[in-house]
Enzyme design. Structure first.
Site, PDB file in Angstrom:
ATOM      1  CB  SER A   1       6.568 -48.088  44.657  1.00  0.00           C
ATOM      2  OG  SER A   1       7.313 -46.992  45.093  1.00  0.00           O
TER       3      SER A   1
ATOM      4  CB  SER B   1       6.651 -45.804  51.556  1.00  0.00           C
ATOM      5  OG  SER B   1       6.370 -44.446  51.309  1.00  0.00           O
TER       6      SER B   1
ATOM      7  N   GLY C   1      10.000 -48.896  40.674  1.00  0.00           N
ATOM      8  CA  GLY C   1       9.237 -50.095  40.343  1.00  0.00           C
ATOM      9  C   GLY C   1       9.048 -51.024  41.525  1.00  0.00           C
TER      10      GLY C   1
ATOM     11  CG  HIS D   1       3.891 -43.517  45.829  1.00  0.00           C
ATOM     12  ND1 HIS D   1       4.393 -44.206  46.905  1.00  0.00           N
ATOM     13  CD2 HIS D   1       4.603 -43.935  44.767  1.00  0.00           C
ATOM     14  CE1 HIS D   1       5.367 -44.998  46.516  1.00  0.00           C
ATOM     15  NE2 HIS D   1       5.515 -44.848  45.213  1.00  0.00           N
TER      16      HIS D   1
END
Length: 458
Positions: A347, A362, A345, A238
């Site tokens: 991720s 995730s 941040g 993502h």
């Protein structure tokens, strides 16, 4: 149903009622004979764990350095033992988990006659009504329904091996029931649990470092990887789409997303330019970097720590594997649910247990002030999906991507699958010599470099 690996399937004790979110700004006849459950495994060597990781485990899990080393050793032993028992039990296998200060391993089966096999191998046996295959068949049906249309107000679902049921977390009972009806599953195998969570994505070559997408949003590096002669890193899908450009933590041009999947999965990899050199390290944020030695997956209940560019080091435990999560953008499957906190941040950042890479961050809910739940995409399926190789500390050489049929004898080594090793025996593997710590019969994946609970480099 074709059986899958324990590392992707073993699931947590306890029925959780918390939802998720993404974060952006992974035929055996004998088993290891490692002693009765609850006995003390050899401690991890004093210099093999980062001071920063140990400090985070003390802060978040209440473990001092010696307790943390001992726990990691016990959990690595349990992971090896559980993998062997899964293959040995076959269709009767119903999951595995660790619990307690000594990381005692419990293995569930639907066949009462198999309890002697389990206890004889050194684990606690539990007889349940449904095999893991049957419960995961229900979950697979839920996943298929979600891919067609993401369920409204249903943030997460998973198999709970302790409860021996599929659990669906939903904002309302009606929403959960509607999801079951759409998927046409046997509702008698499912528990619908109320949850007030509202998961969302967070957009914000060393694991845990920041990078910036198209000059704007920020995410975190997962792990250094290679693909042939191309260097790069693994991260969350993502964070960017194929073609998205990245700048590194120093704001200099870094690379481009070569592969990205989201939703469905939350995986990606970035190819970096010649100015970036991949290292087998995870950022310890001032407390000593962690060296990545391999990617042996930990079992449910094991400790795990996360490094991210917003909140640095934080630790918790693995709650469920192979969890499915619904974000506003859609449903993803195959993530691991943890009690570790994270914030925007973080991720894409690194999840690691001891010195073994686990996955990339995730999503989650909550924060690192009040606590939260976070999910990671396991690293091994990510590597397999894109044909990547994890960069590790093994003599400066990356490890091969995971395969379903490991070589029986490694080139240039005396260690071999199927050989019974006594404590104190020595072998060579990958150019190094190792001493056996616990008597066992070698199984695929239990290589000396990857299972420090069984082997010590000398």
């Amino acid at each position: 149903m074709e059986r899958t690996t324990l590392r992707r399937r073993a699931l947590v004790a306890g029925t959780a009622t918390v939802a998720v979110g993404a974060l952006a700004v992974a035929g055996l006849t004998g088993v290891a004979s490692a002693g009765p459950a609850g006995t003390t495994a050899p401690p991890v060597s004093a210099d093999s764990l980062s001071p920063g990781l140990l400090a985070a485990m003390e802060r978040d899990l209440g473990l001092d350095a010696d307790e943390a080393r001992s726990r990691i050793a016990q959990e690595q032993r349990a992971a090896a033992l559980a993998a062997g028992l899964e293959k040995s039990l076959g269709a009767s296998f119903a999951g595995a988990r660790v619990s307690g200060e000594k990381a005692t391993l419990t293995v569930s089966t639907t066949d009462a006659s198999e309890t002697a096999r389990i206890t004889g191998a050194g684990a606690r046996a539990e007889v349940v009504g449904h095999s893991l295959d049957r419960l995961e068949g229900v979950k697979k049906s839920l996943d298929k329904a979600a891919l067609k249309k993401a369920p409204a107000d249903v943030p997460v679902w998973y198999v709970d091996v302790e409860a021996n049921r599929v659990v669906v977390n939903a904002a309302t009972t009606a929403a959960g029931t509607a999801f079951l009806k759409a998927a046409k599953v046997d509702a008698s195998l499912v528990t619908v649990a109320r949850s007030a969570e509202q998961p969302r994505t967070f957009a914000d070559i060393r694991g845990g470092d920041a990078y910036y997408m198209n000059g704007s949003g920020r995410c975190s590096v997962g792990f250094s990887v290679t693909r042939g002669t191309q260097n790069g890193f693994a991260t969350a899908g993502h964070c960017g789409r194929v073609g998205t450009t990245t700048n590194g933590v120093n704001q200099q041009a870094q690379g481009t997303f070569q592969g990205s999947t989201f939703p469905g999965r939350d995986i990606a990899w970035v190819a970096t330019n010649a100015n970036w050199t991949p290292r087998p390290l995870v950022n310890g944020y001032g407390r000593g970097d962690v060296t990545v030695a391999g990617s042996t997956a930990a079992v449910v209940g094991a400790s795990v720590c996360r490094s991210g560019s917003t909140t640095g080091w934080h630790c918790g435990t693995i709650q469920q594997l192979n969890t499915s999560v619904t974000y506003p953008e859609g449903t993803i499957s195959g993530v691991t649910r943890t009690s570790v906190c994270a914030e925007p941040g973080d991720s894409g950042g690194s999840y690691i247990s001891g010195n073994q890479a686990q996955g990339v961050t995730s999503g989650g809910s909550g924060n690192c002030s009040s606590g939260g739940t976070t999910y990671f995409q396991p690293i091994n399926p990510l590597l397999q999906a894109y044909g990547l190789t994890l960069v590790t500390s093994g003599g400066g050489t990356p490890t091969d991507p995971p395969t379903t049929t490991p070589p029986t004898t490694p080139p240039g080594g005396t260690w071999a699958v199927g050989t019974a090793y006594a404590a104190g025996a020595t072998v060579t593997y990958g150019g190094a010599t190792y001493r056996c710590l616990q008597a066992h019969t070698a199984q695929p994946g239990w290589t000396p470099a990857d299972v420090p609970a069984l082997w010590q480099r000398v």
